[in-house]
Design an enzyme around this catalytic site. Structure first.
Site, PDB file in Angstrom:
ATOM      1  N   TYR A  22       5.748 -10.202   6.832  1.00 24.94           N
ATOM      2  CA  TYR A  22       5.799  -8.458   7.014  1.00 24.94           C
ATOM      3  C   TYR A  22       6.178  -8.395   8.569  1.00 24.94           C
ATOM      4  O   TYR A  22       5.920  -9.205   9.434  1.00 24.94           O
ATOM      5  CB  TYR A  22       4.225  -8.254   6.745  1.00 24.94           C
ATOM      6  CG  TYR A  22       3.967  -7.913   5.334  1.00 24.94           C
ATOM      7  CD1 TYR A  22       4.189  -6.947   4.477  1.00 24.94           C
ATOM      8  CD2 TYR A  22       3.309  -8.914   4.599  1.00 24.94           C
ATOM      9  CE1 TYR A  22       3.809  -6.745   3.378  1.00 24.94           C
ATOM     10  CE2 TYR A  22       2.875  -8.697   3.300  1.00 24.94           C
ATOM     11  CZ  TYR A  22       3.188  -7.750   2.473  1.00 24.94           C
ATOM     12  OH  TYR A  22       2.720  -7.516   1.322  1.00 24.94           O
ATOM     13  N   ASP A  46       0.696  -1.188   0.023  1.00 25.44           N
ATOM     14  CA  ASP A  46      -0.025   0.121  -0.112  1.00 25.44           C
ATOM     15  C   ASP A  46       0.770   1.221   0.037  1.00 25.44           C
ATOM     16  O   ASP A  46       2.063   1.158   0.097  1.00 25.44           O
ATOM     17  CB  ASP A  46      -0.907   0.008   1.231  1.00 25.44           C
ATOM     18  CG  ASP A  46      -1.732  -1.019   1.323  1.00 25.44           C
ATOM     19  OD1 ASP A  46      -2.153  -1.655   0.152  1.00 25.44           O
ATOM     20  OD2 ASP A  46      -2.222  -1.577   2.501  1.00 25.44           O
TER      21      ASP A  46
END
Length: 249
Positions: free
Chosen positions: A110, A52
């Site tokens: 992540y 993002d």
């Protein structure tokens, strides 16, 4: 036609995510322009995931096809001279024709970083979530443990996202503290849109006492986004590890 896999890293602050968009600067567009100027023809990159806006990558894989004969050991330096300083190509590897940066990826990790101190740190602006209220990482871990396994993760997916299935397998979700920095490392076979940031926000809510850690199981079963915690800010999120059968890392 050669299929080239690039290992890269980038700071996402200046970009509107990885994927090309009409009216915003993205990592993909910036990289494709740099590669094209080196190989002498337009290229299309396939990335390991759609990070993002504002999200970073310590390790990222993208592949493209080219008729250029430039050796792989020369490609990173050549492309880097045409890239801004916040995107760096680390390695180039020629891979088989069926390799695809996202489709060939077995699992991903992540890491979300929370700067948990009463006083903010200027060096972590857009690099970690500044959270002044003390968080107990043990409570966060108890909540994180509830996410591990194969579950329907609709409750931690951004509303309005269309996917074939919201079932994913989380291999681990570990909370560690070093001084004022809390690191939230999560590995899965795939992630829904904003899933990691919502999982982190849910663990923070548990640490704040808004619900007990064991309530996470009920939240997942309920599949209601508003029952979970908030979506943590993008600047604290990093893609940190990828797994492939090929040696591209």
């Amino acid at each position: 036609m050669r299929n080239i896999a690039l290992k890269l890293m980038y700071v996402g602050t200046a970009y509107h995510g990885w994927q090309i968009q009409k009216n915003a600067v993205t990592v993909e567009e910036t990289l494709e322009k740099a590669i094209a100027s080196v190989v002498g023809h337009p290229v299309k990159c396939t990335g390991a995931g759609r990070t993002d806006a504002g999200v970073h990558a310590e390790n990222y894989i993208a592949n493209f096809r080219t008729t250029s004969t430039i050796p792989c050991d020369r490609l990173p330096l050549a492309v880097n001279t045409r890239l801004p300083e916040d995107i760096v190509v680390v390695k180039a590897t020629e891979v088989h024709d069926g390799f695809n940066a996202i489709g060939s990826c077995i699992k991903k990790e992540y890491t979300y970083r929370i700067y948990n101190s009463r006083i903010r740190n200027a060096f972590f602006v857009n690099r970690a979530w500044f959270y002044p209220k003390h968080l107990d990482e043990k409570v966060m871990q108890a909540a994180a443990d509830r996410f591990v396994g194969t579950h329907d993760f609709a409750a931690v997916q951004s509303v309005g996202t269309e996917v074939q299935s919201t079932v994913r397998t989380v291999h681990y979700f570990n909370m560690t503290r070093s001084g004022d920095m809390i690191e939230c490392r999560v590995c899965a076979n795939g992630f829904l849109y904003n899933m990691v940031r919502a999982m982190v926000g849910t663990c923070v809510y548990a640490a704040e006492g808004k619900f007990p850690p064991e309530a996470v199981s009920d939240i997942l079963e309920g599949r209601c986004r508003t029952a979970a915690g908030p979506t943590a800010p993008p600047g604290g999120l990093y893609m940190t590890k990828l797994w492939y059968e090929e040696d591209v890392l």
